[in-house]
Motif scaffolding. Structure first.
Motif, PDB file in Angstrom:
ATOM      1  N   HIS A   1      18.795  46.449  25.557  1.00  0.00           N
ATOM      2  CA  HIS A   1      19.671  47.422  25.818  1.00  0.00           C
ATOM      3  C   HIS A   1      20.692  47.943  27.197  1.00  0.00           C
ATOM      4  O   HIS A   1      21.054  48.909  26.954  1.00  0.00           O
ATOM      5  N   ALA A   2      20.142  47.257  27.865  1.00  0.00           N
ATOM      6  CA  ALA A   2      21.083  47.418  29.603  1.00  0.00           C
ATOM      7  C   ALA A   2      22.638  46.660  29.069  1.00  0.00           C
ATOM      8  O   ALA A   2      22.472  45.448  28.605  1.00  0.00           O
ATOM      9  N   ASP A   3      23.747  47.467  29.097  1.00  0.00           N
ATOM     10  CA  ASP A   3      24.994  47.094  29.176  1.00  0.00           C
ATOM     11  C   ASP A   3      25.228  45.927  30.483  1.00  0.00           C
ATOM     12  O   ASP A   3      24.795  45.841  31.024  1.00  0.00           O
ATOM     13  N   ARG A   4      25.253  45.017  29.665  1.00  0.00           N
ATOM     14  CA  ARG A   4      26.494  43.336  30.785  1.00  0.00           C
ATOM     15  C   ARG A   4      27.343  44.213  31.312  1.00  0.00           C
ATOM     16  O   ARG A   4      28.304  45.185  30.932  1.00  0.00           O
ATOM     17  N   ARG A   5      27.760  44.087  32.911  1.00  0.00           N
ATOM     18  CA  ARG A   5      28.918  43.978  33.818  1.00  0.00           C
ATOM     19  C   ARG A   5      30.106  43.090  33.002  1.00  0.00           C
ATOM     20  O   ARG A   5      29.491  42.150  33.231  1.00  0.00           O
ATOM     21  N   ALA A   6      31.259  44.053  32.906  1.00  0.00           N
ATOM     22  CA  ALA A   6      32.242  43.734  32.883  1.00  0.00           C
ATOM     23  C   ALA A   6      32.664  42.861  34.042  1.00  0.00           C
ATOM     24  O   ALA A   6      32.556  43.105  35.099  1.00  0.00           O
ATOM     25  N   GLU A   7      33.129  41.116  33.922  1.00  0.00           N
ATOM     26  CA  GLU A   7      33.152  40.314  34.981  1.00  0.00           C
ATOM     27  C   GLU A   7      34.674  39.742  35.439  1.00  0.00           C
ATOM     28  O   GLU A   7      35.175  39.463  34.404  1.00  0.00           O
ATOM     29  N   PRO A   8      35.195  40.240  36.050  1.00  0.00           N
ATOM     30  CA  PRO A   8      36.745  39.608  36.678  1.00  0.00           C
ATOM     31  C   PRO A   8      37.053  38.385  36.338  1.00  0.00           C
ATOM     32  O   PRO A   8      36.104  37.664  36.180  1.00  0.00           O
ATOM     33  N   GLU A   9      38.003  37.564  35.834  1.00  0.00           N
ATOM     34  CA  GLU A   9      38.208  36.514  35.615  1.00  0.00           C
ATOM     35  C   GLU A   9      38.800  35.389  37.045  1.00  0.00           C
ATOM     36  O   GLU A   9      38.718  35.621  37.676  1.00  0.00           O
ATOM     37  N   ARG A  10      37.612  34.335  36.256  1.00  0.00           N
ATOM     38  CA  ARG A  10      37.427  33.380  37.157  1.00  0.00           C
ATOM     39  C   ARG A  10      39.221  32.879  37.755  1.00  0.00           C
ATOM     40  O   ARG A  10      39.593  32.962  37.153  1.00  0.00           O
ATOM     41  N   ALA A  11      38.898  32.840  39.457  1.00  0.00           N
ATOM     42  CA  ALA A  11      40.586  32.442  39.893  1.00  0.00           C
ATOM     43  C   ALA A  11      40.148  30.874  39.423  1.00  0.00           C
ATOM     44  O   ALA A  11      39.567  29.981  39.304  1.00  0.00           O
ATOM     45  N   VAL A  12      41.701  30.774  39.524  1.00  0.00           N
ATOM     46  CA  VAL A  12      42.210  29.242  39.510  1.00  0.00           C
ATOM     47  C   VAL A  12      41.250  28.615  40.906  1.00  0.00           C
ATOM     48  O   VAL A  12      41.369  28.822  41.870  1.00  0.00           O
ATOM     49  N   LEU A  13      40.756  27.652  40.579  1.00  0.00           N
ATOM     50  CA  LEU A  13      39.797  26.635  41.636  1.00  0.00           C
ATOM     51  C   LEU A  13      41.104  26.155  42.550  1.00  0.00           C
ATOM     52  O   LEU A  13      41.651  24.869  41.575  1.00  0.00           O
ATOM     53  N   ALA A  14      41.078  26.188  43.331  1.00  0.00           N
ATOM     54  CA  ALA A  14      42.164  25.658  44.802  1.00  0.00           C
ATOM     55  C   ALA A  14      41.369  24.159  45.352  1.00  0.00           C
ATOM     56  O   ALA A  14      40.015  24.214  44.885  1.00  0.00           O
ATOM     57  N   PHE A  15      42.581  23.158  45.494  1.00  0.00           N
ATOM     58  CA  PHE A  15      41.540  21.678  45.906  1.00  0.00           C
ATOM     59  C   PHE A  15      42.720  20.926  46.761  1.00  0.00           C
ATOM     60  O   PHE A  15      44.081  21.575  46.465  1.00  0.00           O
ATOM     61  N   TYR A  16      42.642  20.063  46.720  1.00  0.00           N
ATOM     62  CA  TYR A  16      43.395  19.793  48.032  1.00  0.00           C
ATOM     63  C   TYR A  16      44.231  18.070  47.219  1.00  0.00           C
ATOM     64  O   TYR A  16      43.388  17.515  45.851  1.00  0.00           O
TER      65      TYR A  16
END
Length: 263
Positions: free
Chosen positions: A43-58
């Motif tokens: 019954h514990a509410d899940r926290r709203a998670e922000p959308e993951r940022a786009v992964l940066a790469f070289y």
């Protein structure tokens, strides 16, 4: 969960704690364990998670610029020059090894703990692959990876050339020796490695990506090259395909519609 949330940790961390608590109470509700009547954590509410940022790469060009910066010793403190010919040569060997380690991280996708725990018996030159059997947990080398499974990683040309070059160094090349080692043949310090990487990256004027982003570079380059997600998942040792799907951003927009997990 409220006490965890008040510490200021991310919503995703709170949700992970909730997941663990739920699993504990689920175990307790079994008739064969404690027979608890309910699982109060459900019954514990899940926290709203922000959308993951786009992964940066070289890009490959940036990887080579970074490796060149390390090989040239750009990370070293110029106020502490080598005083003997022997020290100059030893530092040069260390810098070349660090440069090759960066190439293996970016072109084979090994985690930092897997890189420093890699032994020569794990390098299969005939099969052009690395067998990842162990990693580093704190200061302890464990015969397990993050996914708790041995995995095989194909060696592209850049990584194969890097490792083959180190195999000709003349010492510390026995089956139980480390591929990337100190001048005394000991395991590298992961924290010191990360600091050397950061200084060389900054000296090269590159975007300030973390060392772990070299692994993201590997996944992104594979997906950008059209490799199917199932194959990428296996090479990277992901437990879930949803983790691998984070690399879909690297695939050209026109091809993303055909990016089913089984592709």
């Amino acid at each position: 969960l409220r006490s965890v949330a008040t510490t200021g940790v991310a919503p995703r961390t709170v949700n992970k704690v909730r997941q663990v608590i739920c699993a504990i109470f689920n175990y307790g509700t079994r008739p064969s364990t404690y027979g608890l009547p309910i699982n109060p954590a459900t019954h514990a509410d899940r926290r709203a998670e922000p959308e993951r940022a786009v992964l940066a790469f070289y890009s490959p060009e940036q990887i080579e610029l970074l490796a060149g910066s390390i090989a040239a010793g750009a990370h070293r403190d110029t106020t502490r020059p080598a005083l003997t010919e022997g020290e100059i040569e030893a530092r040069a060997r260390e810098d070349v090894q660090d440069a090759e380690l960066v190439r293996v991280a970016a072109y084979a996708g090994l985690r930092r703990g897997e890189l420093v725990a890699l032994h020569w018996r794990d390098a299969d030159f005939a099969g052009r692959k690395l067998i990842i059997r162990r990693s580093l947990s704190g200061d302890t080398e464990v015969k397990s990876t993050k996914s708790r499974r041995v995995r095989e990683v194909p060696l592209p040309d850049q990584s194969a050339v890097a490792i083959e070059g180190l195999s000709r160094r003349g010492e510390f090349t026995g089956p139980d020796d480390y591929v990337f080692c100190s001048r005394l043949g000991r395991r590298l310090d992961p924290s010191a490695l990360r600091r050397r990487y950061a200084r060389a990256r900054n000296a090269a004027g590159l975007e300030p990506l973390r060392f772990h982003d070299l692994r993201h570079t590997y996944g992104s380059l594979l997906v950008a090259g059209g490799i199917g997600l199932v194959s990428v998942k296996a090479a990277m040792g992901h437990a879930r395909i949803t983790t691998t799907e984070r690399y879909l951003h690297a695939r050209p927009a026109g091809e993303r519609g055909d990016s089913a997990p089984w592709s």
